[in-house]
Design an enzyme around this catalytic site. Structure first.
Site, PDB file in Angstrom:
ATOM      1  CB  SER A 185      -1.049   0.086   1.243  1.00 30.38           C
ATOM      2  OG  SER A 185      -0.264  -0.213   2.432  1.00 30.38           O
ATOM      3  CG  HIS A 213      -4.219  -1.376  -0.770  1.00 30.14           C
ATOM      4  ND1 HIS A 213      -4.867  -0.058  -0.824  1.00 30.14           N
ATOM      5  CD2 HIS A 213      -3.937  -1.680   0.524  1.00 30.14           C
ATOM      6  CE1 HIS A 213      -4.876   0.522   0.287  1.00 30.14           C
ATOM      7  NE2 HIS A 213      -4.018  -0.297   1.040  1.00 30.14           N
ATOM      8  CE  LYS A 245      -7.275  -0.362   3.195  1.00 26.87           C
ATOM      9  NZ  LYS A 245      -6.630  -1.366   3.836  1.00 26.87           N
TER      10      LYS A 245
END
Ligand code: PLP
Length: 397
Positions: A185, A213, A245
């Site tokens: 990330s 992610h 996310k």
């Protein structure tokens, strides 16, 4: 007498002095492409809400409906009286989306890593981590009694070396667990999961990937890193992710074999001892799966914007690292410069926070931008122009 809490203020003031404290920005409305933050209308350029789903009408409607049918709380932990039909349906749908035998949902991604990792490996075992793994993995590993080893970042050859060494260990390790982030990330690079899983298979090790992610971003339909590499299910034993996310809600999860899921919910202390998701959360996550399956345009637009932003920022002369994903770091050096750039961008109407030590190395402070599918092409133009102006003023380009 000495105040036993004096360290609180002292340590906080030291952080302020070193430019390392978090200055909280407050959203006065939804996390939308244009949002109101501290009274100013700005472009959101750093949320994890990659696809803009946190404010999607179908998901809001599903959450409202679930409040009407099931209330605002689940009333308990999952194993006692806090499992609702919504939770079970979400796990069935997620497993189908992931093409896995089974899935399990935890309260958060952090709770997943902290609860499951210490159960997968304990005394007499070895956990091998990428040196840049996420903090929640590091904490999960710390809660385990297993021995630890790290391999160089995203380096499958170095992992192979660590695995070969581990094979020589006397007494032989009972189990070996290899853990990596799918997408890192801070830099936006992708773990070479094909080579990592091949190395692990050769040495009989388990593979755990944290795809926080990568979900909603990588692979066909945003199915994540396992689909991105087209890996067989038996090569990646735990595919972990989070609804916080790209899915736009909240909640950790794992996908894998039915045995994994049954083991995980019977053993993970975070799952057993902490309350389950409120009905609107479970319902919004369910709706998010529907949206990803029926509206492929979000993932497509995310990548169109991403490719353009990277190209134009690089052409302007910014150091944007080696990201291969919608996370684009704009690396500026020491933390003070990153703070200045972020403040200037904010004045120019773009919200992108600095990431500084200890989240990244002291001399690698950066503005971390995260592309968002809900932006228009004009919004992206606006953001690039703001970066150009601020970058020239601060002599970064
Ligand atoms: C955000 C993140 C988590 C934590 O997920 P939450 O659901 O927000 O607790 C775990 N791992 C990685 C790699 C993350 O980026």
């Amino acid at each position: 007498m000495r105040d036993p809490t004096s360290f609180l203020g002292e340590e906080y003031r030291q952080l302020v002095k070193d430019d390392l404290d978090w200055r909280l920005r407050v959203l006065q409305g939804p996390s939308a492409p244009w949002c109101e933050i501290d009274g100013k209308r700005v472009l959101m350029f750093c949320s994890n809400n990659y696809l803009g789903l946190s404010n999607h009408p179908k998901m809001k409607e599903a959450a409202h409906r679930a409040i009407d049918t099931h209330g605002v709380g689940s009333g308990s932990v999952r194993p006692i009286a806090g499992t609702m039909d919504l939770h079970m349906e979400l796990e069935r749908r997620l497993a189908r989306f992931k093409h896995a035998e089974a899935s399990l949902v935890y309260q958060t991604g952090f709770a997943t890593n902290a609860g499951l990792i210490p159960q997968l490996a304990g005394e007499g075992d070895l956990i091998i981590s990428d040196e840049l793994n996420h903090g929640s993995i590091i904490d999960g590993v710390r809660l385990s009694r297993a021995e630890r080893a790290v391999y160089r970042h995203a380096d499958a050859d170095d992992l192979e070396r660590v695995l070969a060494n581990a094979e020589e260990h006397v007494p032989a390790y009972r189990r070996i667990l290899v853990i990596t982030d799918g997408v890192f990330s801070m830099d936006g690079d992708i773990a070479p999961l094909d080579r990592i899983s091949a190395a692990a298979a050769k040495h009989g090790a388990m593979v755990y990937v944290d795809d926080a992610h990568g979900e909603g971003v990588l692979g066909p339909g945003g199915r994540g890193i396992v689909a991105h590499f087209g890996l067989a299910r038996d090569r990646v034993h735990v595919e972990m992710g989070t609804f916080s996310k790209a899915w736009g809600v909240v909640g950790g999860h794992i996908s894998g074999s039915t045995d994994l899921v049954k083991f995980a919910y019977n053993k993970s202390r975070t799952w057993l001892l902490s309350g389950s998701h409120p009905p609107p959360v479970a319902a919004a996550c369910l709706a998010a799966i529907d949206v990803l399956e029926s509206e492929p345009e979000h993932v497509e637009r995310l990548w169109t914007h991403t490719r353009r932003f990277k190209k134009e920022m690089r052409d302007l002369g910014f150091d944007i690292g080696k990201s291969e994903t919608p996370i684009t770091p704009v690396i500026v050096g020491e933390s003070g410069r990153a703070q200045k750039l972020s403040l200037r961008l904010f004045e120019l109407g773009v919200f992108a926070l600095p990431i500084v030590y200890p989240m990244v190395a002291k001399d690698k402070a950066r503005i971390r931008t995260i592309m968002n599918a809900a932006l228009t092409p004009e919004d992206v133009t606006t953001a690039i122009a703001a970066f150009e102006k601020a970058g020239r003023e601060l002599s970064l380009i």
